[in-house]
Every structure is written in structure tokens, then in C-alpha cells.
Design a protein around this motif. Structure first.
Motif, mmCIF file in Angstrom:
data_model
loop_
_atom_site.group_PDB
_atom_site.id
_atom_site.type_symbol
_atom_site.label_atom_id
_atom_site.label_comp_id
_atom_site.label_asym_id
_atom_site.label_seq_id
_atom_site.Cartn_x
_atom_site.Cartn_y
_atom_site.Cartn_z
ATOM 1 N N SER A 42 0.862 -1.191 0.000
ATOM 2 C CA SER A 42 0.000 0.000 0.000
ATOM 3 C C SER A 42 0.892 1.233 0.000
ATOM 4 O O SER A 42 2.035 1.180 0.475
ATOM 5 C CB SER A 42 -0.915 0.026 1.225
ATOM 6 N N PRO A 43 0.371 2.374 -0.517
ATOM 7 C CA PRO A 43 1.175 3.607 -0.481
ATOM 8 C C PRO A 43 1.544 4.015 0.940
ATOM 9 O O PRO A 43 2.643 4.505 1.181
ATOM 10 C CB PRO A 43 0.253 4.640 -1.137
ATOM 11 N N GLY A 44 0.621 3.806 1.888
ATOM 12 C CA GLY A 44 0.892 4.153 3.280
ATOM 13 C C GLY A 44 2.024 3.330 3.859
ATOM 14 O O GLY A 44 2.908 3.852 4.553
ATOM 15 N N ALA A 45 2.007 2.019 3.572
ATOM 16 C CA ALA A 45 3.066 1.127 4.063
ATOM 17 C C ALA A 45 4.412 1.513 3.451
ATOM 18 O O ALA A 45 5.443 1.513 4.139
ATOM 19 C CB ALA A 45 2.725 -0.321 3.739
ATOM 20 N N GLY A 46 4.401 1.841 2.168
ATOM 21 C CA GLY A 46 5.637 2.244 1.505
ATOM 22 C C GLY A 46 6.164 3.564 2.038
ATOM 23 O O GLY A 46 7.378 3.741 2.195
ATOM 24 N N TYR A 47 5.239 4.491 2.322
ATOM 25 C CA TYR A 47 5.619 5.791 2.867
ATOM 26 C C TYR A 47 6.272 5.616 4.237
ATOM 27 O O TYR A 47 7.317 6.205 4.530
ATOM 28 C CB TYR A 47 4.369 6.657 2.983
ATOM 29 N N ILE A 85 8.963 -0.515 18.106
ATOM 30 C CA ILE A 85 7.557 -0.908 18.001
ATOM 31 C C ILE A 85 6.646 0.301 18.198
ATOM 32 O O ILE A 85 5.676 0.496 17.452
ATOM 33 C CB ILE A 85 7.226 -2.009 19.029
ATOM 34 N N ILE A 86 6.967 1.137 19.190
ATOM 35 C CA ILE A 86 6.166 2.349 19.433
ATOM 36 C C ILE A 86 6.223 3.267 18.221
ATOM 37 O O ILE A 86 5.203 3.814 17.777
ATOM 38 C CB ILE A 86 6.678 3.071 20.700
ATOM 39 N N PHE A 87 7.429 3.439 17.671
ATOM 40 C CA PHE A 87 7.586 4.264 16.468
ATOM 41 C C PHE A 87 6.736 3.709 15.320
ATOM 42 O O PHE A 87 6.066 4.459 14.599
ATOM 43 C CB PHE A 87 9.060 4.301 16.055
ATOM 44 N N THR A 88 6.753 2.384 15.157
ATOM 45 C CA THR A 88 5.999 1.739 14.078
ATOM 46 C C THR A 88 4.497 1.966 14.250
ATOM 47 O O THR A 88 3.789 2.293 13.281
ATOM 48 C CB THR A 88 6.296 0.230 14.053
ATOM 49 N N THR A 146 0.518 4.347 11.765
ATOM 50 C CA THR A 146 -0.884 4.781 11.761
ATOM 51 C C THR A 146 -1.050 6.101 11.013
ATOM 52 O O THR A 146 -1.971 6.272 10.207
ATOM 53 C CB THR A 146 -1.397 4.936 13.209
ATOM 54 N N LEU A 147 -0.130 7.048 11.257
ATOM 55 C CA LEU A 147 -0.191 8.332 10.573
ATOM 56 C C LEU A 147 -0.011 8.176 9.061
ATOM 57 O O LEU A 147 -0.691 8.821 8.262
ATOM 58 C CB LEU A 147 0.883 9.274 11.127
ATOM 59 N N ALA A 148 0.929 7.307 8.652
ATOM 60 C CA ALA A 148 1.171 7.066 7.234
ATOM 61 C C ALA A 148 -0.044 6.423 6.583
ATOM 62 O O ALA A 148 -0.414 6.771 5.448
ATOM 63 C CB ALA A 148 2.391 6.180 7.048
ATOM 64 N N HIS A 149 -0.677 5.489 7.292
ATOM 65 C CA HIS A 149 -1.882 4.843 6.755
ATOM 66 C C HIS A 149 -3.000 5.862 6.558
ATOM 67 O O HIS A 149 -3.681 5.847 5.518
ATOM 68 C CB HIS A 149 -2.330 3.735 7.707
ATOM 69 N N ARG A 150 -3.188 6.742 7.541
ATOM 70 C CA ARG A 150 -4.249 7.744 7.434
ATOM 71 C C ARG A 150 -3.969 8.732 6.310
ATOM 72 O O ARG A 150 -4.907 9.207 5.656
ATOM 73 C CB ARG A 150 -4.378 8.492 8.768
ATOM 74 N N PHE A 171 -2.693 8.188 3.445
ATOM 75 C CA PHE A 171 -3.022 7.641 2.122
ATOM 76 C C PHE A 171 -4.358 6.902 2.105
ATOM 77 O O PHE A 171 -4.703 6.290 1.096
ATOM 78 C CB PHE A 171 -1.907 6.685 1.671
ATOM 79 N N ALA A 172 -5.083 6.922 3.217
ATOM 80 C CA ALA A 172 -6.378 6.225 3.272
ATOM 81 C C ALA A 172 -7.327 6.775 2.223
ATOM 82 O O ALA A 172 -7.513 7.990 2.100
ATOM 83 C CB ALA A 172 -7.003 6.363 4.669
ATOM 84 N N GLY A 173 -7.903 5.884 1.436
ATOM 85 C CA GLY A 173 -8.859 6.295 0.408
ATOM 86 C C GLY A 173 -8.222 6.726 -0.888
ATOM 87 O O GLY A 173 -8.931 7.004 -1.868
ATOM 88 N N LYS A 174 -6.859 6.797 -0.942
ATOM 89 C CA LYS A 174 -6.188 7.173 -2.181
ATOM 90 C C LYS A 174 -5.748 5.942 -2.924
ATOM 91 O O LYS A 174 -5.364 4.942 -2.340
ATOM 92 C CB LYS A 174 -4.960 8.053 -1.866
ATOM 93 N N SER A 175 -5.757 6.001 -4.211
ATOM 94 C CA SER A 175 -5.321 4.852 -5.032
ATOM 95 C C SER A 175 -3.822 4.821 -5.093
ATOM 96 O O SER A 175 -3.165 5.843 -4.973
ATOM 97 C CB SER A 175 -5.898 4.970 -6.435
#
Length: 464
Positions: A91-96, A446-449, A454-458, A460-464
Motif C-alpha cells: 500500500s502507499p501508506g506502508a511504503g511511505y 515498536i512504538i515508532f511503528t 498509523t499516521l502514514a496509513h491515514r 493515504f487512506a482512500g487514495k489509489s
């Protein structure tokens, strides 16, 4: 299918200036670091001759990881970083998240290596100012990265050559001592040089199972950086011809340089003797036993070039990763870092990274934050394990995509080795919690992750 061997300049303006000899030496340079020349004593002290088993297991799984990365790069040699495949297949969020994590890690690696460089220089010039040494080396290596990728390749070629010569010289010296029946003095344990010293009274856990398993993360971080060869693909002539050979020979290098060097060392010097002074370089000990009085100075020069090589590679890699992040961010302030200079390199991204690395002399000058710097460096190192695991998960998604090339450069026994490699990374991370000095950085990663992921996922959420 695009014939990448015919492209001298990529569509984004970067140039394919790295030749076969550069890539092969970069692969070696990424595998061999100061961990071998200086850290071998500490590794041997933990678990004796069974450290060879640890190196063999780690070498196998790093090779499998490189085959997975190589398979994706073979299918798409235009990518500047292997992290780009996480954006593409997960996902773009995971890559970011992975891109920023890896870039931050590289920046701290560069800071640590710059500190090491100044330490090794002061071996000869103890009165020189640390910050002046650091600024000088950083300026020179930044310039190397800004001129052209071919200059970077030539620099890494000779850095790697120095390391190879040192290892081969030690192995040849050791073989001479073994075949002439050399007996070490009391300082070397009165050991008669023989390969039999490896198996004599062999114990898998001479210091207990805990110390054996504690050696795994130590060796893991010594291998860290092996993936660097994959970052050169987009700037390599004929990548589909060069990359497979460079990756396939990695396992051979591990056998020769790591297992070979360790075997020679423990054949000449009783490992219990090495364990008494784990901070001393076993390479120096072997050369000194052979009567080479300048051994300490020579090995110091080798580790200096090794640290400079790691710093050079970190600047190169961090520049390409920040360039990739700028392209994926879609933020106006990041657009300036998407530019490629007339020399075909992401100059602005390289300069930003080098500027941040300049914080290293400042940090070293403030005693109150030295421990914090060590903690953050450890956290960033632990992030590599998470990024590696995400890359292997992206490889599984790639296999299920239409991009998969069944007749390409494929990962061997994929159905078995892919899940085993993912389990291996999980096991390495779990092992960090069994040592007091690595437990808190592991929790910090782990805390950083959780927070940044979560911020990275949000974002790009809803973006292709």
C-alpha cells in the motif's frame, strides 16, 4: 519489454553509470563491514566455534532475502529503491512508512559511521579536533556523491578492494601458520595452529543457550547493508545481466570472507584467549603472531576505509530514498527534492541528508545527549528488521501480481523459503527482548511503528 541495457539515461534524468565491476564490488562492500574486522572478537566470545553456525544461518537467510529483492528488481529495474515495491504491492501508506523509516535509519547510520571515522583517524593524530575531521570527510564524500554516480562507483570499488585484500592477506597468513605447525606464545594460549582446534572439545553452547541466541542479532546487524546493492539497479548498465550474478555470489563471499576468516582465526588462537579481550581485533592478533609489528596500524587503516565506505554508501542510499519519498509525498515543499542535477544525481536530496549528518559533531560535543543518540541509533537499526520483513511481504504480493516473471530471476523454493524468511525476521526481532541492552530500543521501534505507521496509513487512506 524495455531493454534497460540500451538506456544510458533514465526517464527521470538519472544516469546508468555503474558498471558490472562497480556493482559486484558494491555487493561485497555491503556485506563486509567493521563488524568483521573489529567485532569478530566479541562474536567469538559469546559462543566460541559455534559462531560459525550463526554466520552460516544468517548468511543463508540474507541470501534468500536478496533473491526476493532481486526478483522484483529484475522485473522492474527502473526502481531506485527496493522500498518502492512496498508502496507498489502492499500500500502507499506502508511504503511511505517504510521509506521514511529506512531513510531515518540511514541518516543515523551515517552519523555513527562519521563518528567512527574520526575515532580511527585519531589513532594516528590524537590532537586533531574531532569535528574538523568529521566535516572534512563528510564534505569529501558528499562531493563524491554529487559529481556523478560513476565517481561513487569507483570510490566504492577501491574501498571494497582494500577490505578484500586485508581478508585474503589474513587468510593466507593463517594458512601458512597452520601448515607450518605454528605454536602461539602464552599470549595466544600456547595453541598449535590446526583446523582441529575448531572441533576439539566442541560445544554448541559453551556459554549457555542464551549467549548462543544473543549472537544472532549481533551478526544480523553486522550483515546489515547487504541489501544496498539493490539500490544501485536503476543506475546500472545492463541491470538484468549484472544483478543476478552480483546477488548469487553473495553467499560465496559470506563463506569465504566471514566463515573463512573466522575459521582461520580460531584455528590459530584458542577462542578462550580471544574471549578474554573481545574488544581487540582478532585480525590484529593473527598478524602480530606472524611477526607483523605494524598490524594494528594497518587494520586501523582498513577499518577507516570500511567506515568511510559505509558513510559513502549511506549518503548515496539516503539520497535516493529521500528522492523517492519526495516523489511519493505530493507536498509542494518536497518538490525541490524531486529534481535531478545535470550530473544525473538527486543533488538536493543528497545535500539535505549530508546537512542532517552534520549534526553528528554537535551531538558528540554534548555529553548529556550521547546516551540518547545511542538509543535512537539502536531504535533506527531495529527498524531495518521491520522494513526487511515488509519487503519480503511485498515480494509475496508481487508473486501474486501480473508483474511476476516465471522465467525471470526467481527466489529458489519460494513456497518454502519465503515464509521461512519472514519467520526468521520475526525470530530475530523477538531475540532482541532477551538482552537488556537491546530490549528498550526494540520497544522503542515498536512504538515508532505503531504511531508513524498509523499516521502514514491515514495519510493515504482512500487514495489509489
Amino acid at each position: 519489454m524495455i531493454e534497460y541495457s540500451d538506456l544510458a539515461i533514465n526517464a527521470d534524468g538519472t544516469k546508468r553509470g555503474l558498471k558490472k565491476k562497480h556493482v559486484q564490488m558494491i555487493a561485497i562492500g555491503g556485506t563486509i563491514g567493521t563488524g568483521l574486522f573489529l567485532g569478530a572478537g566479541n562474536s567469538i566470545a559469546k559462543t566460541g566455534p559455534s559462531i560459525l553456525i550463526v554466520y552460516a544461518i544468517l548468511g543463508l537467510f540474507f541470501f534468500l532475502m536478496m533473491r526476493g529483492i532481486g526478483e522484483m528488481l529484475y522485473a522492474d529495474p527502473s526502481q531506485h529503491t527496493f522500498v518502492a515495491f512496498i508502496s507498489k504491492y502492499v500500500s502507499p501508506g506502508a511504503g511511505y512508512f517504510a521509506g521514511w523509516s529506512y531513510w531515518i535509519g540511514l541518516t543515523f547510520v551515517a552519523m555513527a559511521e562519521l563518528t567512527a571515522v574520526s575515532t580511527y583517524v585519531k589513532f594516528w593524530f590524537p590532537t586533531w579536533q574531532t569535528w574538523l575531521i568529521q566535516i572534512f570527510f563528510l564534505a569529501i564524500l558528499t562531493l563524491v556523491n554529487l559529481v556523478a554516480v560513476k565517481v561513487f562507483g569507483e570510490t566504492e570499488y577501491w574501498f571494497a578492494m582494500i577490505k578484500i585484500i586485508a581478508i585474503i592477506a589474513m587468510i593466507v597468513t593463517g594458512l601458512f601458520l597452520i601448515f607450518t605447525g605454528f605454536k602461539a606464545p602464552a599470549s595466544g594460549g600456547n595453541t598449535v595452529a590446526s583446523f582441529g582446534n575448531i572441533t576439539h572439545h566442541f560445544s554448541l553452547f559453551p556459554n549457555g543457550p542464551a549467549m548462543f541466541f544473543a549472537a544472532f542479532p549481533m551478526v544480523f546487524f553486522a550483515f546489515q547493508g547487504m541489501e544496498f546493492v539493490g539500490i544501485t539497479t536503476a543506475e546500472t548498465e545492463n541491470p538484468r545481466g549484472v544483478l543476478p550474478r552480483a546477488i548469487n555470489t553473495i553467499i560465496l563471499r559470506i563463506l569465504i570472507f566471514y566463515l573463512g576468516a573466522m575459521t582461520i582465526i580460531m584455528s590459530i588462537i584458542d577462542w578462550h584467549v580471544i574471549a578474554k579481550t573481545p574488544e581487540q581485533s582478532p585480525f590484529v592478533m593473527v598478524f602480530q603472531l606472524a611477526g607483523f609489528k605494524a598490524a594494528a596500524a594497518v587494520i586501523n587503516f582498513v577499518v577507516l576505509t570500511s567506515a568511510a565506505s559505509a558513510l559513502n554508501s549511506a549518503i548515496y542510499s539516503a539520497g535516493r530514498h529521500f528522492y523517492q519519498l519526495a516523489q511519493e509525498s505530493h507536498i509542494p515543499v518536497m518538490s525541490r527534492f524531486e529534481k535531478i542535477s545535470k550530473h544525473g544525481v538527486p543533488a538536493n536530496a543528497i545535500l539535505l541528508t549530508a546537512t542532517l549528518v552534520l549534526l553528528s559533531p554537535v551531538i558528540n560535543a554534548i555529553p548529556q545527549i550521547t546516551s540518547s543518540f545511542s538509543f535512537i541509533t539502536a531504535v533506527s537499526s531495529n527498524m531495518y528488521i521491520i522494513v526487511y520483513a515488509m519487503t519480503m511481504y511485498a515480494h509475496r504480493k508481487f508473486r501474486a501480481s501480473s508483474d511476476y516473471l516465471p522465467n525471470g530471476f526467481t527466489m529458489p523454493a519460494y513456497s518454502l523459503t519465503s515464509p521461512l524468511t519472514l519467520l526468521f525476521f520475526a525470530a530475530i526481532y523477538v531475540s532482541l527482548f532477551f538482552q537488556s541492552d537491546s530490549r528498550m530500543p526494540a520497544i522503542g521501534a515498536i512504538i515508532f511503528t505503531l504511531i508513524f505507521g498509523t499516521l502514514a496509513h491515514r495519510k493515504f487512506a482512500g487514495k489509489s
